[in-house]
Enzyme design. Structure first.
Site, PDB file in Angstrom:
ATOM      1  N   HIS A 138      53.035  -3.961  -4.679  1.00 59.56           N
ATOM      2  CA  HIS A 138      51.728  -3.495  -5.172  1.00 59.56           C
ATOM      3  C   HIS A 138      50.961  -4.626  -5.858  1.00 59.56           C
ATOM      4  CE1 HIS A 138      53.824  -2.130  -9.127  1.00 59.56           C
ATOM      5  NE2 HIS A 138      53.084  -3.170  -9.437  1.00 59.56           N
ATOM      6  N   GLU A 143      49.665   1.024  -4.611  1.00 54.67           N
ATOM      7  CA  GLU A 143      51.046   1.168  -4.159  1.00 54.67           C
ATOM      8  C   GLU A 143      51.120   1.200  -2.628  1.00 54.67           C
ATOM      9  OE1 GLU A 143      53.389   0.857  -6.161  1.00 54.67           O
ATOM     10  OE2 GLU A 143      53.278   2.109  -7.948  1.00 54.67           O
TER      11      GLU A 143
HETATM   12  C1  F6R Z   1      49.292  -5.187 -14.032  1.00 60.89           C
HETATM   13  C2  F6R Z   1      49.329  -5.026 -12.598  1.00 60.89           C
HETATM   14  C3  F6R Z   1      50.607  -4.979 -11.838  1.00 60.89           C
HETATM   15  C4  F6R Z   1      51.575  -6.096 -12.207  1.00 60.89           C
HETATM   16  C5  F6R Z   1      52.857  -5.986 -11.400  1.00 60.89           C
HETATM   17  C6  F6R Z   1      53.855  -7.050 -11.770  1.00 60.89           C
HETATM   18  O1  F6R Z   1      47.972  -5.166 -14.507  1.00 60.89           O
HETATM   19  O2  F6R Z   1      48.295  -4.909 -12.035  1.00 60.89           O
HETATM   20  O3  F6R Z   1      50.309  -5.061 -10.462  1.00 60.89           O
HETATM   21  O4  F6R Z   1      50.963  -7.335 -11.977  1.00 60.89           O
HETATM   22  O5  F6R Z   1      53.435  -4.719 -11.603  1.00 60.89           O
HETATM   23  O6  F6R Z   1      54.283  -6.837 -13.075  1.00 60.89           O
HETATM   24  P1  F6R Z   1      55.195  -7.890 -13.837  1.00 60.89           P
HETATM   25  O7  F6R Z   1      54.361  -9.101 -14.048  1.00 60.89           O
HETATM   26  O8  F6R Z   1      55.544  -7.217 -15.138  1.00 60.89           O
HETATM   27  O9  F6R Z   1      56.373  -8.137 -12.964  1.00 60.89           O
END
Ligand code: F6R
Length: 236
Positions: A138, A143
């Site tokens: 995503h 999603e």
């Molecule tokens: C957050 C967002 C999400 C995150 C993704 C990765 O604003 O849009 O798409 O970028 O879930 O999250 P991390 O960086 O925590 O692995």
């Protein structure tokens, strides 16, 4: 696509901050599309440091964040608005009124989605969009699905996303089930896109997203069509 592999999270964070810094220096009134999650924390720290040193000036910058949980108020410490205030906005000289995060507590979420798209359009679109990537591919909270979704939309989070994000909450039951996310149109129309990711657990999805077929089942794969995409990945 520029696909840059680096050795550490620190290096990733410095390089990503340098890309954003170059954008702000070359266009002080840039519209920055921003992300939350663990990936950009180091990048934001570097930007805050540069602002503190006087090397970067955010006073004319406008920001639009990708997403927000439905039902979390701005003062809830798990909301993305709270995250942005603490990790970036309060540490740089951006004007708070020029920062935008979808309102997950809007009485009418559909109207909020329309408002957000109109806002991005009124700003003239996004100059640089920063993205992370979920383990399921995503971007924002778009999603895996059957069709790419164009505009800002209300989504039901995948069980895998709820599980991945549970680490930020006291228990998995507290993770909201829904979110508001910017759609693919605003992301793909951003003049530049910078996607950052780290960790061995993301190796498989990085391969699929950037070297596999373009499919809504791997939402980030659409970025392969973006004319100015930089990806920075650290396996560590
Ligand atoms: C957050 C967002 C999400 C995150 C993704 C990765 O604003 O849009 O798409 O970028 O879930 O999250 P991390 O960086 O925590 O692995």
């Amino acid at each position: 696509m520029k696909y840059i592999k680096v050795k550490t999270y620190e290096e990733l964070s410095r390089k990503a901050a340098a890309v954003i810094a170059a954008q702000v220096i070359s266009k002080p009134n840039s519209v920055l599309g921003l992300a939350t999650g663990s990936s950009p924390i180091g990048t934001y720290e570097n930007l805050a440091k540069a602002c503190d040193n006087g090397d970067l000036d955010f006073s004319d910058v406008t920001s639009v964040n990708l997403d927000e949980y439905v039902g979390l108020s701005t003062d809830n410490d798990q909301s993305y608005r709270y995250f942005m205030n603490k990790n970036l906005f309060e540490k740089i000289n951006i004007k708070m009124e020029n920062t935008n995060v979808p309102n997950g507590c809007a009485a009418d979420i559909e109207a909020e989605c329309k408002r957000y798209d109109a806002l991005i359009e009124d700003l003239g679109g996004i100059d640089l969009q920063l993205l992370g990537i979920g383990l399921d591919g995503h971007i924002g909270f778009n999603e895996p699905c059957e069709e790419f979704v164009k505009g800002t939309n209300r989504v039901t989070l995948d069980p895998s996303t709820i599980e991945a994000n549970a680490r930020f909450f006291a228990s998995i039951d507290e993770v909201p089930r829904e979110a508001v996310t910017m759609g693919m149109q605003a992301i793909m129309q951003a003049k530049k896109v910078l996607l950052i990711a780290n960790g061995k657990n993301k190796a498989e999805i990085m391969e699929k997203a950037f070297f596999g077929p373009i499919t809504p089942k791997v939402p980030a794969s659409i970025l392969q069509l973006h004319p100015d995409l930089t990806v920075i990945y650290s396996e560590n």
